[in-house]
Design an enzyme around this catalytic site. Structure first.
Site, PDB file in Angstrom:
ATOM      1  N   ARG A  21     102.552 -60.053  -3.388  1.00 40.84           N
ATOM      2  CA  ARG A  21     101.608 -61.181  -3.363  1.00 40.84           C
ATOM      3  C   ARG A  21     100.608 -61.005  -2.233  1.00 40.84           C
ATOM      4  NH1 ARG A  21      99.517 -65.947  -3.733  1.00 40.84           N
ATOM      5  NH2 ARG A  21      99.121 -67.075  -1.798  1.00 40.84           N
ATOM      6  N   CYS A  71     105.219 -66.425  -6.654  1.00 39.69           N
ATOM      7  CA  CYS A  71     106.643 -66.099  -6.543  1.00 39.69           C
ATOM      8  C   CYS A  71     107.385 -67.423  -6.699  1.00 39.69           C
ATOM      9  CB  CYS A  71     106.952 -65.430  -5.214  1.00 39.69           C
ATOM     10  SG  CYS A  71     106.615 -66.482  -3.814  1.00 39.69           S
ATOM     11  N   ARG A 110     101.385 -70.411  -5.914  1.00 48.23           N
ATOM     12  CA  ARG A 110     100.709 -69.419  -5.068  1.00 48.23           C
ATOM     13  C   ARG A 110      99.353 -68.978  -5.634  1.00 48.23           C
ATOM     14  NH1 ARG A 110     104.774 -67.427  -2.006  1.00 48.23           N
ATOM     15  NH2 ARG A 110     103.262 -67.380  -0.305  1.00 48.23           N
ATOM     16  N   PRO A 111      98.422 -69.890  -5.906  1.00 51.11           N
ATOM     17  CA  PRO A 111      97.099 -69.515  -6.426  1.00 51.11           C
ATOM     18  C   PRO A 111      96.265 -68.783  -5.371  1.00 51.11           C
ATOM     19  CG  PRO A 111      97.136 -71.810  -5.828  1.00 51.11           C
ATOM     20  CD  PRO A 111      98.545 -71.306  -5.636  1.00 51.11           C
ATOM     21  N   ARG A 165     112.760 -57.158   1.379  1.00 49.40           N
ATOM     22  CA  ARG A 165     111.313 -57.269   1.570  1.00 49.40           C
ATOM     23  C   ARG A 165     111.007 -57.582   3.025  1.00 49.40           C
ATOM     24  NH1 ARG A 165     109.207 -62.032  -1.197  1.00 49.40           N
ATOM     25  NH2 ARG A 165     107.451 -61.477   0.124  1.00 49.40           N
ATOM     26  N   ILE A 223     105.637 -78.120   2.471  1.00 50.25           N
ATOM     27  CA  ILE A 223     104.584 -77.176   2.088  1.00 50.25           C
ATOM     28  C   ILE A 223     104.708 -76.692   0.639  1.00 50.25           C
ATOM     29  CG2 ILE A 223     103.536 -74.930   2.634  1.00 50.25           C
ATOM     30  CD1 ILE A 223     104.362 -75.454   5.552  1.00 50.25           C
ATOM     31  N   ASP A 245      92.734 -69.509  -5.373  1.00 58.71           N
ATOM     32  CA  ASP A 245      91.433 -70.182  -5.472  1.00 58.71           C
ATOM     33  C   ASP A 245      90.748 -70.349  -4.121  1.00 58.71           C
ATOM     34  OD1 ASP A 245      93.650 -71.893  -4.982  1.00 58.71           O
ATOM     35  OD2 ASP A 245      92.335 -73.613  -5.209  1.00 58.71           O
ATOM     36  N   LYS A 264     106.950 -59.259  10.104  1.00 62.83           N
ATOM     37  CA  LYS A 264     106.496 -58.881   8.756  1.00 62.83           C
ATOM     38  C   LYS A 264     105.142 -59.510   8.471  1.00 62.83           C
ATOM     39  CE  LYS A 264     107.938 -61.327   5.044  1.00 62.83           C
ATOM     40  NZ  LYS A 264     106.843 -61.852   4.229  1.00 62.83           N
ATOM     41  N   ASN A 265     105.011 -60.808   8.800  1.00 62.00           N
ATOM     42  CA  ASN A 265     103.788 -61.522   8.419  1.00 62.00           C
ATOM     43  C   ASN A 265     102.608 -61.239   9.340  1.00 62.00           C
ATOM     44  OD1 ASN A 265     105.131 -62.456   6.236  1.00 62.00           O
ATOM     45  ND2 ASN A 265     105.522 -64.498   7.056  1.00 62.00           N
ATOM     46  N   ASP A 289     109.697 -71.168   6.464  1.00 57.96           N
ATOM     47  CA  ASP A 289     110.475 -69.949   6.216  1.00 57.96           C
ATOM     48  C   ASP A 289     111.877 -70.047   6.802  1.00 57.96           C
ATOM     49  OD1 ASP A 289     107.583 -67.809   6.742  1.00 57.96           O
ATOM     50  OD2 ASP A 289     108.208 -69.055   5.061  1.00 57.96           O
TER      51      ASP A 289
HETATM   52  C1  EPZ Z   1     102.268 -67.484   4.337  1.00 56.48           C
HETATM   53  O1  EPZ Z   1     102.229 -67.576   2.938  1.00 56.48           O
HETATM   54  C2  EPZ Z   1     103.493 -66.647   4.641  1.00 56.48           C
HETATM   55  N1  EPZ Z   1     103.335 -65.328   4.042  1.00 56.48           N
HETATM   56  C3  EPZ Z   1     104.718 -67.328   4.047  1.00 56.48           C
HETATM   57  O2  EPZ Z   1     105.850 -66.551   4.426  1.00 56.48           O
HETATM   58  C4  EPZ Z   1     104.831 -68.721   4.661  1.00 56.48           C
HETATM   59  O3  EPZ Z   1     105.933 -69.372   4.049  1.00 56.48           O
HETATM   60  C5  EPZ Z   1     103.535 -69.509   4.389  1.00 56.48           C
HETATM   61  O4  EPZ Z   1     102.412 -68.779   4.915  1.00 56.48           O
HETATM   62  C6  EPZ Z   1     103.541 -70.875   5.025  1.00 56.48           C
HETATM   63  O5  EPZ Z   1     103.781 -70.762   6.388  1.00 56.48           O
HETATM   64  C7  EPZ Z   1     102.631 -64.386   4.704  1.00 56.48           C
HETATM   65  O6  EPZ Z   1     102.101 -64.605   5.780  1.00 56.48           O
HETATM   66  C8  EPZ Z   1     102.537 -63.037   4.050  1.00 56.48           C
HETATM   67  P1  EPZ Z   1      99.804 -70.450   2.448  1.00 56.48           P
HETATM   68  P2  EPZ Z   1     100.897 -68.034   2.202  1.00 56.48           P
HETATM   69  O7  EPZ Z   1      98.572 -69.712   2.124  1.00 56.48           O
HETATM   70  O8  EPZ Z   1      99.752 -67.681   3.061  1.00 56.48           O
HETATM   71  C9  EPZ Z   1      98.295 -73.106  -1.293  1.00 56.48           C
HETATM   72  C10 EPZ Z   1     107.827 -65.398   4.017  1.00 56.48           C
HETATM   73  O9  EPZ Z   1     108.932 -65.864   3.712  1.00 56.48           O
HETATM   74  N2  EPZ Z   1      97.214 -72.164  -1.594  1.00 56.48           N
HETATM   75  O10 EPZ Z   1      99.987 -70.997   3.830  1.00 56.48           O
HETATM   76  O11 EPZ Z   1     100.929 -67.565   0.826  1.00 56.48           O
HETATM   77  C11 EPZ Z   1      99.675 -72.487  -1.534  1.00 56.48           C
HETATM   78  O12 EPZ Z   1     100.025 -72.593  -2.892  1.00 56.48           O
HETATM   79  C12 EPZ Z   1     106.586 -65.916   3.349  1.00 56.48           C
HETATM   80  O13 EPZ Z   1     107.636 -64.526   4.903  1.00 56.48           O
HETATM   81  C13 EPZ Z   1      96.262 -72.550  -2.548  1.00 56.48           C
HETATM   82  O14 EPZ Z   1      96.331 -73.630  -3.130  1.00 56.48           O
HETATM   83  O15 EPZ Z   1     101.044 -69.578   2.208  1.00 56.48           O
HETATM   84  C14 EPZ Z   1     100.550 -73.339  -0.646  1.00 56.48           C
HETATM   85  O16 EPZ Z   1     100.882 -74.522  -1.332  1.00 56.48           O
HETATM   86  C15 EPZ Z   1     106.920 -66.845   2.213  1.00 56.48           C
HETATM   87  N3  EPZ Z   1      95.264 -71.695  -2.861  1.00 56.48           N
HETATM   88  C16 EPZ Z   1      99.637 -73.692   0.520  1.00 56.48           C
HETATM   89  O17 EPZ Z   1      98.294 -73.417   0.093  1.00 56.48           O
HETATM   90  C17 EPZ Z   1      95.122 -70.481  -2.245  1.00 56.48           C
HETATM   91  O18 EPZ Z   1      94.166 -69.752  -2.545  1.00 56.48           O
HETATM   92  C18 EPZ Z   1      99.942 -72.878   1.750  1.00 56.48           C
HETATM   93  O19 EPZ Z   1      99.918 -71.542   1.343  1.00 56.48           O
HETATM   94  C19 EPZ Z   1      96.096 -70.108  -1.268  1.00 56.48           C
HETATM   95  C20 EPZ Z   1      97.126 -70.973  -0.950  1.00 56.48           C
END
Ligand code: EPZ
Length: 416
Positions: free
Chosen positions: A92, A116, A121-122, A396, A325, A124, A22-23, A303
């Site tokens: 998202r 979510c 999930r910002p 999903r 995380i 920035d 999926k990812n 995950d």
């Molecule tokens: C990806 O989410 C995956 N989703 C998530 O899988 C997975 O849990 C996560 O990476 C961690 O491995 C997809 O690939 C579609 P991050 P992602 O960006 O990219 C912060 C599932 O179950 N952050 O690695 O959204 C954020 O809040 C899903 O399949 C900012 O601060 O996670 C988090 O604390 C759930 N600002 C950290 O970084 C931003 O602009 C890591 O987020 C973006 C992120």
């Protein structure tokens, strides 16, 4: 509201084939915007998130044709770069469209896709990366517009590892002028796979899979055929399903090399596994508590934290689960407690599990995708009937899950 009804206590048997990741799929679809040629994506799962992403692209003018597990994506007729807000709010990962639309059209307007339950999930880090590449940002109440006639390569240092941010910068920088260096990049297998595909289309990406990725911009990209790698999270979920039910099942079409830390932790907790080149067979095992820490790849995937925690409710002794995380990814444990588990929340990032405890069927709502899977796993071993609601969250990311579990002998049905 549709729900799953599970009668626990059944042993499972047979083989379950893992679907495409999926990812990975949620990134290759936006990446199709980087070329006006037609992209063929093989092994793509038929899940809700892919349907939402396809709807957004089709609304913009893409022509998407699914033929079994292969999807062709033609974007040459896309003339707009403002994805429909009501569609964006459903997914998202729609934030992944911002970079490619900006690189192709010089402008993109879209709403904040929203977070979510697992964390705020910002976006920035996405926006500041586009700014570093020369984009101007105009933010309204919950819309933003990015503008840049021609993106410029830049050195971008991420304050912490972020998966979709890494992928967004990597694909967007392919069409920027000059060199982009991304420092503190995520190293997930899906990132290396995406880089491999983009390079096959003329991109110049090096270092994917390491903390430092270098992208040299090119004028244009062609498109080709991209076969999705197996979904390592689906594979891990099914391996834990075999273990928690004390069953011997074969989880096939997977890549155990992308699950090395997860398989290590399962074995440390007592799991007996036969690990092949593209399969894992679970054996009846006796579990004891362990300390688990989630971490970005190649660490233990966040995950799979919820499925692992469900398993630890059946292990002898104490487990410490440390979700490093996300700040909201342990609150589902109160639902396992409702089923009879003995779990103490120390803080939003740590719980202590005492086991083994007998679980009892309950009516529960799935808070998110992976916690929903944890509730299914708990339901499969619980005494009596478990009803899981809000199953859209589960659908999903898990293709045709009821039929696939029924084929393993699980007593699970979907009721509308
Ligand atoms: C990806 O989410 C995956 N989703 C998530 O899988 C997975 O849990 C996560 O990476 C961690 O491995 C997809 O690939 C579609 P991050 P992602 O960006 O990219 C912060 C599932 O179950 N952050 O690695 O959204 C954020 O809040 C899903 O399949 C900012 O601060 O996670 C988090 O604390 C759930 N600002 C950290 O970084 C931003 O602009 C890591 O987020 C973006 C992120």
């Amino acid at each position: 509201m549709p729900q799953y009804v599970i009668n626990g206590g059944k042993k499972l048997h047979g083989e379950i084939k893992v679907s495409g990741a999926k990812n990975a799929a949620l990134k290759i679809l936006p990446a199709c915007l980087l070329s006006n040629e037609t992209c063929a994506i093989k092994n793509i799962p038929d899940i809700e998130d892919i349907r939402r992403m396809s709807e957004i692209l089709e609304d913009l003018g893409a022509v998407i044709v699914r033929n079994g597990s292969t999807m062709t994506v033609e974007t040459k007729n896309i003339k707009r770069s403002n994805p429909k807000a009501e569609l964006v709010h459903k997914l998202r990962s729609s934030i992944m469209l911002a970079g490619p639309l900006l690189a192709r059209f010089g402008e993109v307007t879209m709403p904040h896709p929203g977070g979510c339950v697992i964390g705020k999930r910002p976006i920035d880090m996405f926006l500041s990366a586009f700014e570093a590449m020369g984009a101007t940002i105009h933010e309204h109440e919950d819309f933003f517009t990015l503008k840049c006639h021609k993106l410029q390569g830049a050195k971008i240092i991420l304050p912490w590892v972020a998966v979709t941010v890494t992928e967004s910068i990597m694909m967007t920088a392919c069409l920027a002028e000059g060199i982009t260096t991304l420092v503190n990049a995520a190293m997930e297998p899906e990132i290396s796979a995406l880089a491999g595909y983009l390079n096959s289309c003329g991109a110049k990406i090096s270092g994917a899979g390491s903390p430092i990725i270098t992208i040299t911009g090119v004028e244009k990209l062609s498109a080709g055929t991209y076969e999705l790698i197996p979904d390592r999270i689906e594979a891990g979920s099914f391996i834990i399903m075999g273990l928690i039910t004390g069953s011997e099942i074969k989880v096939s079409n997977c890549n155990p090399k992308n699950l090395e830390t997860e398989l290590l932790m399962l074995q440390k907790a007592g799991a007996k596994l036969e690990i092949g080149s593209n399969y894992v067979i679970t054996k009846k095992s006796h579990f004891h508590g362990v300390e688990l820490r989630t971490h970005e790849y190649p660490g233990f995937s966040t995950d799979l934290q919820a499925p692992f925690t469900a398993l630890m409710t059946q292990a002898d002794g104490q487990s410490l689960i440390h979700e490093i995380i996300f700040e909201g990814r342990l609150f589902y444990t109160d639902k396992l407690v409702q089923m009879g588990a003995n779990i103490i929340m120390c803080d939003p990032h740590r719980v202590i599990v005492h086991g083994p405890t007998k679980l009892y069927g309950r009516k529960l709502e799935s808070p998110d995708l992976r916690a929903g899977m944890a509730l299914i796993l708990a339901g499969l071993v619980a005494e009596g009937k478990t009803i899981v609601e809000n199953i859209y969250q589960i659908e999903r990311g898990y293709e045709n899950i009821v039929a696939r579990l029924q084929a393993l002998g699980a007593d699970i049905t979907k009721q509308d």
